[in-house]
Write an enzyme that holds these catalytic residues in place. Structure first.
Site, mmCIF file in Angstrom:
data_model
loop_
_atom_site.group_PDB
_atom_site.id
_atom_site.type_symbol
_atom_site.label_atom_id
_atom_site.label_comp_id
_atom_site.label_asym_id
_atom_site.label_seq_id
_atom_site.Cartn_x
_atom_site.Cartn_y
_atom_site.Cartn_z
ATOM 1 C CG ASN A 132 -1.677 1.274 1.403
ATOM 2 O OD1 ASN A 132 -1.808 2.040 0.450
ATOM 3 N ND2 ASN A 132 -2.204 1.514 2.594
ATOM 4 C CE LYS A 142 0.342 3.497 4.704
ATOM 5 N NZ LYS A 142 0.173 3.632 6.135
ATOM 6 C CG HIS A 177 -5.756 1.922 4.994
ATOM 7 N ND1 HIS A 177 -5.313 2.870 5.891
ATOM 8 C CD2 HIS A 177 -4.737 1.039 4.839
ATOM 9 C CE1 HIS A 177 -4.075 2.569 6.254
ATOM 10 N NE2 HIS A 177 -3.699 1.464 5.624
ATOM 11 C CD GLU A 210 -2.830 5.566 6.554
ATOM 12 O OE1 GLU A 210 -2.806 5.647 5.310
ATOM 13 O OE2 GLU A 210 -1.896 5.065 7.209
ATOM 14 C CD GLU A 217 -3.643 -2.586 7.173
ATOM 15 O OE1 GLU A 217 -2.537 -2.890 6.733
ATOM 16 O OE2 GLU A 217 -4.172 -1.488 6.983
ATOM 17 N N GLY A 255 2.312 2.076 10.658
ATOM 18 C CA GLY A 255 3.267 3.179 10.527
ATOM 19 C C GLY A 255 3.971 3.536 11.826
ATOM 20 C CB SER A 300 5.044 -1.992 11.879
ATOM 21 O OG SER A 300 4.603 -0.662 12.098
ATOM 22 N N GLY A 321 2.735 -1.155 4.221
ATOM 23 C CA GLY A 321 2.851 0.262 3.894
ATOM 24 C C GLY A 321 4.307 0.645 3.667
ATOM 25 N N GLY A 322 4.938 1.180 4.711
ATOM 26 C CA GLY A 322 6.306 1.718 4.603
ATOM 27 C C GLY A 322 7.290 0.805 3.891
HETATM 28 C C1 PEP Z 1 -0.806 0.080 5.869
HETATM 29 O O1 PEP Z 1 -0.835 1.255 5.581
HETATM 30 O O2 PEP Z 1 -1.701 -0.660 5.477
HETATM 31 C C2 PEP Z 1 0.304 -0.415 6.692
HETATM 32 C C3 PEP Z 1 0.242 -1.621 7.173
HETATM 33 O O3 PEP Z 1 1.345 0.460 6.887
HETATM 34 P P1 PEP Z 1 2.754 0.101 7.604
HETATM 35 O O4 PEP Z 1 3.239 -1.192 6.999
HETATM 36 O O5 PEP Z 1 3.648 1.260 7.235
HETATM 37 O O6 PEP Z 1 2.509 -0.017 9.051
#
Ligand code: PEP
Length: 258
Positions: A13, A15, A99, A101, A171, A177, A217, A238-239
């Site tokens: 993802n 973002k 999500h 966010e 999640e 994040g 994460s 994500g990251g």
């Molecule tokens: C996400 O945005 O779905 C996510 C899991 O981000 P991160 O891996 O950065 O925690």
């Protein structure tokens, strides 16, 4: 993971990151590493404007393209929005829905998530439906009730024959994040709860066929242990999906004997 019954899916993802030109450079490199992988489905969920470039860059490999959102109506006066049909017509296969966010910053409710799930399924897209609790909700001991409610609400009115198109992502908001990953036991416990909820709604055969990812994460260091859990069938990342070596390491961590 349990590859006998369901597909492992590792999805990035992005973002609101990467321009179209950065997308091309990144994906040209990524496909050299994981473009032929067969042990799992690799997906990149990119910003809307990067979708055409991503599809072009990935046309000769196995990596699929996903979107990060859609509008629930088919068409109309919704300035700035994008419909499921528009995404499908481009060649998009997956779409992230609900999500945290989007729930937090754009006020998306469980009922809107449900409408978006229907819109995606009707257009032939595979929704990746995100559910998860905040730290306060976990500390208050209501994780279980909340997850069951989110799953039931997301699936309201979905006919059994479309269930296999749906992917869930557990999640925990406190892990997104933050660098604070859920333990593999916590991740498995909630993924198992999601499966149990689906089982109660649609029976054991459907429940065991649904891919349930963990997200929060996930990185090169913790992916193997998380993905080794019986009910964790992949990751929403994500990251770590923004760096080729990290994302590649997570995809490789999904190549384990089950
Ligand atoms: C996400 O945005 O779905 C996510 C899991 O981000 P991160 O891996 O950065 O925690």
């Amino acid at each position: 993971m349990n590859r006998r019954y369901r597909k492992t899916i590792i999805a990035g993802n992005w973002k609101m990151n990467k321009t179209a030109s950065e997308t091309k450079v990144f994906l040209d490199e990524l496909k050299g590493h994981v473009g032929r992988v067969k042990w799992c489905e690799v997906v990149v969920c990119v910003p809307y404007v990067d979708i055409p470039m991503a599809l072009r860059a990935l046309k000769d490999c196995r990596i699929s393209v996903g979107a990060q959102n859609l509008h629930h109506e088919e068409r109309g006066a919704y300035t700035g929005e994008v419909s499921a049909e528009m995404l499908k017509d481009l060649g998009v296969k997956y779409v992230i829905i609900g999500h945290s966010e989007r729930r937090q910053y754009f006020g998306e409710t469980d009922s809107l998530v449900n409408k978006k799930v229907h819109a995606a399924l009707d257009a032939g897209l595979r929704p990746i439906v995100c559910v998860g609790e905040s730290l306060e909700q976990r500390q208050a001991g209501i994780t279980e009730e909340l997850i069951v409610l989110q799953v039931k609400a997301a699936l309201a009115g979905v006919p059994v024959e479309k269930m296999r198109q749906i992917v869930f992502a557990y999640e925990p908001i406190w892990a997104i994040g933050t660098g604070q990953t859920a333990t593999s036991e916590q991740a498995n416990e909630v993924c198992n709860l999601i499966r149990a909820t689906i089982r109660k709604m649609h029976g054991a055969r459907i429940a065991r066929a649904i891919t349930i990812q963990y997200g929060g994460s996930m990185n090169a260091g913790n992916a193997y242990e998380l993905l080794a859990q019986p009910d964790v069938d992949g990751g929403l990342i994500g990251g770590a999906s923004l760096k080729v070596p990290d994302f590649t390491a997570i995809v490789n961590a999904a190549n384990q004997e089950q």
